[in-house]
Enzyme design. Structure first.
Site, PDB file in Angstrom:
ATOM      1  N   GLU A 157     -15.205  19.790 -16.369  1.00  0.00           N
ATOM      2  CA  GLU A 157     -15.651  21.199 -16.183  1.00  0.00           C
ATOM      3  C   GLU A 157     -16.421  21.262 -14.847  1.00  0.00           C
ATOM      4  O   GLU A 157     -17.078  20.409 -14.496  1.00  0.00           O
ATOM      5  CB  GLU A 157     -16.619  21.875 -17.251  1.00  0.00           C
ATOM      6  CG  GLU A 157     -17.818  21.182 -17.323  1.00  0.00           C
ATOM      7  CD  GLU A 157     -17.741  19.912 -18.152  1.00  0.00           C
ATOM      8  OE1 GLU A 157     -18.714  19.128 -17.805  1.00  0.00           O
ATOM      9  OE2 GLU A 157     -16.987  19.655 -18.781  1.00  0.00           O
ATOM     10  N   ASP A 158     -16.251  22.409 -14.194  1.00  0.00           N
ATOM     11  CA  ASP A 158     -17.104  22.541 -12.986  1.00  0.00           C
ATOM     12  C   ASP A 158     -18.467  22.479 -13.325  1.00  0.00           C
ATOM     13  O   ASP A 158     -19.013  22.766 -14.271  1.00  0.00           O
ATOM     14  CB  ASP A 158     -16.814  24.135 -12.218  1.00  0.00           C
ATOM     15  CG  ASP A 158     -15.116  23.929 -11.887  1.00  0.00           C
ATOM     16  OD1 ASP A 158     -14.556  23.064 -11.639  1.00  0.00           O
ATOM     17  OD2 ASP A 158     -14.845  25.083 -11.470  1.00  0.00           O
ATOM     18  N   ILE A 159     -19.099  22.282 -11.910  1.00  0.00           N
ATOM     19  CA  ILE A 159     -20.716  22.006 -12.349  1.00  0.00           C
ATOM     20  C   ILE A 159     -21.267  23.295 -12.890  1.00  0.00           C
ATOM     21  O   ILE A 159     -22.447  23.127 -13.763  1.00  0.00           O
ATOM     22  CB  ILE A 159     -21.445  21.992 -10.739  1.00  0.00           C
ATOM     23  CG1 ILE A 159     -22.885  21.460 -10.990  1.00  0.00           C
ATOM     24  CG2 ILE A 159     -20.955  22.927  -9.797  1.00  0.00           C
ATOM     25  CD1 ILE A 159     -23.552  21.239  -9.623  1.00  0.00           C
ATOM     26  N   ARG A 265     -10.285  26.193  -3.247  1.00  0.00           N
ATOM     27  CA  ARG A 265     -11.388  24.982  -3.362  1.00  0.00           C
ATOM     28  C   ARG A 265     -11.259  23.763  -3.555  1.00  0.00           C
ATOM     29  O   ARG A 265     -12.061  22.844  -3.326  1.00  0.00           O
ATOM     30  CB  ARG A 265     -12.365  25.701  -4.352  1.00  0.00           C
ATOM     31  CG  ARG A 265     -11.710  25.652  -5.870  1.00  0.00           C
ATOM     32  CD  ARG A 265     -12.736  26.509  -6.896  1.00  0.00           C
ATOM     33  NE  ARG A 265     -12.054  26.777  -8.311  1.00  0.00           N
ATOM     34  CZ  ARG A 265     -12.387  25.763  -9.419  1.00  0.00           C
ATOM     35  NH1 ARG A 265     -13.213  24.870  -9.061  1.00  0.00           N
ATOM     36  NH2 ARG A 265     -11.882  26.056 -10.357  1.00  0.00           N
TER      37      ARG A 265
END
Length: 352
Positions: A157-159, A265
């Site tokens: 998962e992203d930060i 991104r």
């Protein structure tokens, strides 16, 4: 043996002894080249005209010598002239245990905690201890006195994304542990329970189902990644008032096939490709005039943020397309992973 231990094929403890004797290296190379010159002349490509001969040492790889040695017969072997060594043989040895794998599932409650060490600027050194992997691995490394560890998960998962529900499957591979007695059959459950409790003292993460797994079982985490399903919830925002008709459109659109170009991104580290992904389930609940809660079940590998925003038209259809809103008028404020569909740890293993 000098260490007083009996050799056995069932042991997880390996002793490697390296012998180093270079005195007859050139003599052995010349002997092999003399009798098997044709085999050693194959270097993988044809030499160009007037190209100088390659250094013979380049041709004497371990694999090549093994292949040639298997072709030796008694007649050729008798031609080799034995000589007495004039110097002692040097040797070294090392001790190593087999990998120890610990599996479980983790939840992440912080929106500023990466899964692995992460730096905000290119070239900047990540701040130690500020990732999910370090918070888990450090405790296990110190307890089992391991040289190092490797953290493997089923996706990431992203930060700024929380991992909720039953958590994300993970495995930690511990290299060369010096303390293994606590993992004996009689004390293993208590040991892992205590370690799980210690890790869960951290307010940003929580782990569950901690257990010992095999290296082969740990490979399950990386098998069939695109076949897995994940459930998300997201708080979204629109720049235009939300109508019941917009919400209704979303409920009628699943299952849905979407195409996502490599998102902006991650373009710097991923190839530019079109990726087909499936939205298996989708529902929305209006929170106020401009906010709504979105629930999704998707194929693993779906970029949910870009599905919502459209990513400058690189995801088709996007949520804006489905709600019949102008591209760029829908955004995502918060995203959570609620479930990762994977039978982990294996049911045959008793987890704490």
């Amino acid at each position: 043996m000098a260490i007083g231990l009996r050799p056995t094929l069932n042991s997880d403890f390996t002793i490697t002894i390296n012998f180093n004797k270079n005195e007859f290296m050139q003599k052995d190379m010349d002997f092999l080249l003399c009798h098997f010159g044709q085999e050693f002349s194959t270097v993988g490509k044809k030499r160009k005209f007037n190209e100088p001969d390659l250094d013979t040492a380049v041709l004497y790889t371990k694999i090549k010598v093994d292949q040639i040695s298997s072709k030796l017969n008694s007649k050729i072997a008798r031609e080799y002239q034995m000589s007495s060594p004039t110097s002692k043989c040097e040797f070294s040895f090392s001790f190593e245990r087999d990998l120890v794998c610990i599996g479980g599932r983790y939840c992440k409650f912080s929106r500023s905690l990466p899964q692995s060490p992460w730096a905000t600027e290119i070239g900047e050194v990540p701040e130690p201890g500020k990732s999910v992997s370090e918070k888990i691995c450090k405790v296990l490394e110190e307890y089992f006195k391991a040289d190092s560890s490797r953290f493997t998960t089923s996706g990431r998962e992203d930060i700024d994304v929380r991992m909720l529900g039953t958590g994300r499957p993970f495995a930690v591979q511990l290299l060369n542990c010096r303390r293994l007695k606590p993992l004996s059959s009689l004390s293993q459950v208590k040991t892992l329970f205590d370690l799980q409790k210690k890790i869960n003292e951290d307010i940003d993460i929580q782990i569950r189902d901690l257990c010992r797994v095999t290296s082969k079982e740990a490979q399950i985490l990386n098998v069939g990644q695109e076949e897995k399903k994940k459930v998300y919830s997201a708080v979204c925002y629109t720049q235009v008032p939300i109508t019941e008709e917009m919400i209704k459109h979303l409920k009628e659109k699943y299952p849905l096939e979407i195409v996502q170009k490599t998102v902006v991104r991650v373009l710097k580290r991923r190839p530019l490709l079109d990726r087909n992904r499936t939205i298996y389930f989708m529902s929305a609940m209006k929170l106020d005039e401009f906010h709504f809660l979105l629930k999704l079940e998707t194929q693993a590998g779906t970029y949910v943020k870009e599905f919502v925003t459209g990513d400058f038209g690189r995801t088709r259809p996007s949520l804006a397309d489905l709600m019949e809103i102008e591209l760029g008028k829908v955004d995502i404020l918060q995203l959570d992973v609620e479930h990762v569909d994977l039978d982990w740890p294996p049911k045959s293993i008793h987890a704490v």
